[in-house]
Scaffold this motif. Structure first.
Motif, PDB file in Angstrom:
ATOM      1  N   CYS C 189      65.543  -1.816-171.579  1.00  0.00           N
ATOM      2  CA  CYS C 189      66.767  -1.537-172.312  1.00  0.00           C
ATOM      3  C   CYS C 189      67.884  -1.057-171.392  1.00  0.00           C
ATOM      4  O   CYS C 189      67.729  -1.012-170.170  1.00  0.00           O
ATOM      5  CB  CYS C 189      66.488  -0.532-173.416  1.00  0.00           C
ATOM      6  SG  CYS C 189      65.763   1.011-172.872  1.00  0.00           S
ATOM      7  N   LYS C 190      68.992  -0.760-171.983  1.00  0.00           N
ATOM      8  CA  LYS C 190      70.173  -0.298-171.247  1.00  0.00           C
ATOM      9  C   LYS C 190      70.603   1.014-171.895  1.00  0.00           C
ATOM     10  O   LYS C 190      71.035   1.033-173.047  1.00  0.00           O
ATOM     11  CB  LYS C 190      71.295  -1.330-171.339  1.00  0.00           C
ATOM     12  CG  LYS C 190      70.945  -2.654-170.669  1.00  0.00           C
ATOM     13  CD  LYS C 190      72.086  -3.663-170.806  1.00  0.00           C
ATOM     14  CE  LYS C 190      71.636  -5.055-170.401  1.00  0.00           C
ATOM     15  NZ  LYS C 190      71.328  -5.218-168.979  1.00  0.00           N
ATOM     16  N   ILE C 193      74.183   1.381-173.320  1.00  0.00           N
ATOM     17  CA  ILE C 193      74.443   0.469-174.443  1.00  0.00           C
ATOM     18  C   ILE C 193      73.767   0.982-175.716  1.00  0.00           C
ATOM     19  O   ILE C 193      74.285   0.814-176.823  1.00  0.00           O
ATOM     20  CB  ILE C 193      73.949  -0.947-174.063  1.00  0.00           C
ATOM     21  CG1 ILE C 193      74.795  -1.522-172.923  1.00  0.00           C
ATOM     22  CG2 ILE C 193      73.942  -1.883-175.268  1.00  0.00           C
ATOM     23  CD1 ILE C 193      76.268  -1.614-173.221  1.00  0.00           C
ATOM     24  N   LEU C 194      72.623   1.604-175.563  1.00  0.00           N
ATOM     25  CA  LEU C 194      71.961   2.194-176.720  1.00  0.00           C
ATOM     26  C   LEU C 194      72.655   3.490-177.140  1.00  0.00           C
ATOM     27  O   LEU C 194      72.711   3.830-178.326  1.00  0.00           O
ATOM     28  CB  LEU C 194      70.485   2.482-176.417  1.00  0.00           C
ATOM     29  CG  LEU C 194      69.588   1.247-176.279  1.00  0.00           C
ATOM     30  CD1 LEU C 194      68.209   1.635-175.759  1.00  0.00           C
ATOM     31  CD2 LEU C 194      69.460   0.516-177.607  1.00  0.00           C
ATOM     32  N   ALA C 196      75.995   4.590-176.477  1.00  0.00           N
ATOM     33  CA  ALA C 196      77.418   4.607-176.844  1.00  0.00           C
ATOM     34  C   ALA C 196      77.660   4.512-178.353  1.00  0.00           C
ATOM     35  O   ALA C 196      78.402   5.338-178.908  1.00  0.00           O
ATOM     36  CB  ALA C 196      78.156   3.495-176.103  1.00  0.00           C
ATOM     37  N   PRO C 197      77.048   3.553-179.056  1.00  0.00           N
ATOM     38  CA  PRO C 197      77.347   3.485-180.494  1.00  0.00           C
ATOM     39  C   PRO C 197      76.867   4.719-181.252  1.00  0.00           C
ATOM     40  O   PRO C 197      77.493   5.109-182.240  1.00  0.00           O
ATOM     41  CB  PRO C 197      76.613   2.221-180.956  1.00  0.00           C
ATOM     42  CG  PRO C 197      75.629   1.901-179.888  1.00  0.00           C
ATOM     43  CD  PRO C 197      76.165   2.444-178.622  1.00  0.00           C
ATOM     44  N   LEU C 198      75.779   5.334-180.777  1.00  0.00           N
ATOM     45  CA  LEU C 198      75.319   6.560-181.431  1.00  0.00           C
ATOM     46  C   LEU C 198      76.336   7.686-181.237  1.00  0.00           C
ATOM     47  O   LEU C 198      76.646   8.437-182.169  1.00  0.00           O
ATOM     48  CB  LEU C 198      73.960   7.003-180.881  1.00  0.00           C
ATOM     49  CG  LEU C 198      72.782   6.032-181.026  1.00  0.00           C
ATOM     50  CD1 LEU C 198      71.480   6.751-180.712  1.00  0.00           C
ATOM     51  CD2 LEU C 198      72.731   5.426-182.410  1.00  0.00           C
TER      52      LEU C 198
END
Lengths: 255, 255, 255, 255
Positions: C189-190, C193-194, C196-198
């Motif tokens: 995973c990244k 990227i995981l 930021a939206p959280l």
């Protein structure tokens, strides 16, 4: 009679201590009940003194000391070690030469192990763990011919695995034009089942050497070990599994 | 000039057809516009007729026919193939010899591949897939010296993988005392990046052979191929990667 | 304005120190320049004093102290944390409830992580690592309702992984009639990227709570965190991802 | 008495055949010894005629036909199915809802299975395999709410796996800003051990429904099945494991 050390791993020892430099210094330390002399060294000393071939299947420092090599040569006793190359490290010594053949540069190698037997429990001790990580780490750079900057070896006692052992490896590779690739290996193995036949073969090879009158480090048995002893002190051993096998077969075919 | 076949895989062909048995029969079929003559054969015929070294990087049947080997020998043209040994099969030819070294019997080997490029799309065609599975399957038994009863090779076009390729292998092993173990390999690779340097080396080796006046199958280039051509028709090729490398290096060192 | 702590993980702190027990004690320690007050606490104190909603995306101890919860309640400021539930722990909070549903008893769970960014480098510091391992470990027993004897979480800085992150999990399960099974998860995973939206959603939820006049711990935002803050001090938070999601959706639907 | 179908998977059947549309048509086909009536249908017909609750643990077409649902409703007999959700598909119905929660778009899902028991051998038959692949494939799009373009399910008979079963899944995900990630799951499980407790629970639920006078499809038992029957013909069933569990618990708490 052949003596094989299959005991639990002892704590890491600084091998260049003055007690280990010569047989005379070693025996003086022995007489002085020096704490520098560990159990694995004692057993090796006893065996080699009596002319009994000695193999070290563990990562512990024992016969791989200048003092004890001197003893082995003096008594004409074959000696071999150290640390049986059974699972993860065996696979490493198989894949690494292939990466070299294909010009795939190893950028990093992350190895983790979980095991739940007493051998694993002993490695919960930081000193013993350091011994083990050392023998598991040394061969990669030798095979590849360059230093792998990120070579990490983790070992964890994990009770649910029981007598079995599990290794998970991730290898980061750079191929043509610098493109990255990854290879992952998951080995679900049984430590004792991988180790037992090697221990038997080591005993047979040491016995053969003894019968042939060959004393000192049996470098030709390198195929069985994570960190093979060399005839020349401080020389680089052969670590690639297929070349080690060729060396052993050639040696055996001589008789 | 060297010709390397890098086209998409053609459908599987019965190689013992009468059209392929001799150069005369092949040329008669050619004159008769026989559908038995596929594109890869045509290119190989053209190259070899003109004395241009030819390498087959694909699983397609081309120069590996008695008729075209006859032509290569007659015109003194080097020829090599077939199917570049890049990813999963390369690893297979590395691990299998090690299992033999350690007397770990391979009870089964399940290999699956997913790839999303045009090469993968071509393999959605059942005939092409059969060609590919054949070159990927043949080497295991040869290396091990016994028949692996359950050797399964699956290949699937899977668009999200794009130009990359992913292989997942499961190997079932029997060790000492019949104890079962498993090894799994997950290779996240890039097909073109693994293939390109091999194609370049094949061209260089064929060119070298041509300059040295060596016509016919260049068996010494076996390290590059999944299903190496042999000098003797029908002979077993060497398939273990490390021995193939030794053969190539020895050959090069001769000049 | 909303403040979100996205800084590197700080060293593990004993949260029951007297400086943290009450707001008065905390402010006295602050006036005395006590080393007990870490940077993350300072930022949280400043935000909450000014009535600015505060979210802690890191494992560092900050607003999750009695003193600062007291401050949040007094100033009517929403506060949420801690440690964004992005990769391995998120998956853990998804699989563990399913194992419970199917009565598959978790005998052991071995989790290892490799990451190569600055966040990973900070975790090379033993104190910071302890903070991280704590937030990653706490939820499993809460979800399952019993203590998993062998729950190991390893985190390793591994440069070749760069900005990406890789998790490998092995779960040992006991099924019907005590039969053992294993499940392994490899998450490529990244991290950013995981995350930021959280972080964006946390800010939006905190802002919404502020507009609705809801001060103190925003327990309804638990879906975003590895170790959610609870309204009741010391209460068990909900950790199963699907139940956390239901709680959040129900809360949002109220307005 | 409760009847549970645990036989080997039958060949895929076109469920919209005229013989299956009404009970009258079905019974006419039965009287005419029509080959359209398969064994699983016969057993279901017999049970439902006698008012005996019937559960279909296999992918075979049986009680999930309009004709037999009509019979179940007429005789007031509970019926449930189909295909026990044991291993890979169970995990799929756990992970997919979480990907939706985290807005991770599933670009592709590649699932491969190897199994070595008689159930696996039956799936070597192309017709039976088609039945199985169908029940394993249907749920993903329903859970996610969009069509996964590349959803591949392979099943292979592989003798060395014996009574065990192994699944390997690769999921391609798109996260924030379109960034790609991958998650891989390797489940080493035991088919019968996962299935047996479900079969028992299905029998208990059917018996409970019978005692409560509830005839027709027992939609509340969806948690046990890959392809749950719905009360409304053609309605979308719930497929997410955690919601299925909530439905079952709510149903049970009613009595």
């Amino acid at each position: 009679v052949v003596v094989i050390n299959l005991a639990s791993t002892e704590r890491l020892v600084e091998e260049d201590g003055p007690e280990y430099a010569t047989l005379a210094a070693f025996e003086a330390a022995l007489d002085a009940d020096s704490p520098a002399i560990g159990p694995a060294m004692l057993y090796a000393y006893t065996a080699l003194s009596a002319g009994i071939p000695y193999g070290n299947f563990t990562p512990s420092v024992s016969a791989d000391l200048p003092a004890l090599v001197e003893l082995a040569l003096r008594t004409g006793t074959p000696v071999a070690g150290k640390d049986g190359k059974t699972g993860q490290t065996m696979i490493k010594s198989v894949l690494a030469p292939a990466f070299k053949t294909r010009a795939l540069r190893v950028e990093g190698w992350f190895s983790t192990n979980i095991l739940g037997n007493r051998d694993g429990l002993a490695l919960s001790n930081a000193g013993s763990l350091a011994s083990k990580v050392k023998t598991k780490s040394s061969l990669l750079d030798d095979i590849l011919g360059y230093e792998v900057e990120d070579h990490i070896v983790d070992i964890r006692y994990y009770k649910p695995r029981g007598d079995d052992k599990e290794a998970w490896d991730n290898v980061d590779l750079r191929g043509f034009l610098g493109q990255p690739m990854q290879l992952k290996v998951n080995f679900l193995c049984k430590d004792s089942i991988l180790a037992a036949p090697l221990a038997i073969e080591i005993a047979r090879c040491l016995d053969l050497a003894k019968r042939r009158g060959l004393g000192g480090p049996l470098e030709e048995a390198s195929v069985f070990f994570k960190m093979p002893m060399t005839r020349e002190p401080g020389a680089k051993p052969e670590n690639a599994l297929h070349r080690q096998e060729a060396i052993l077969l050639e040696w055996i075919s001589r008789f």
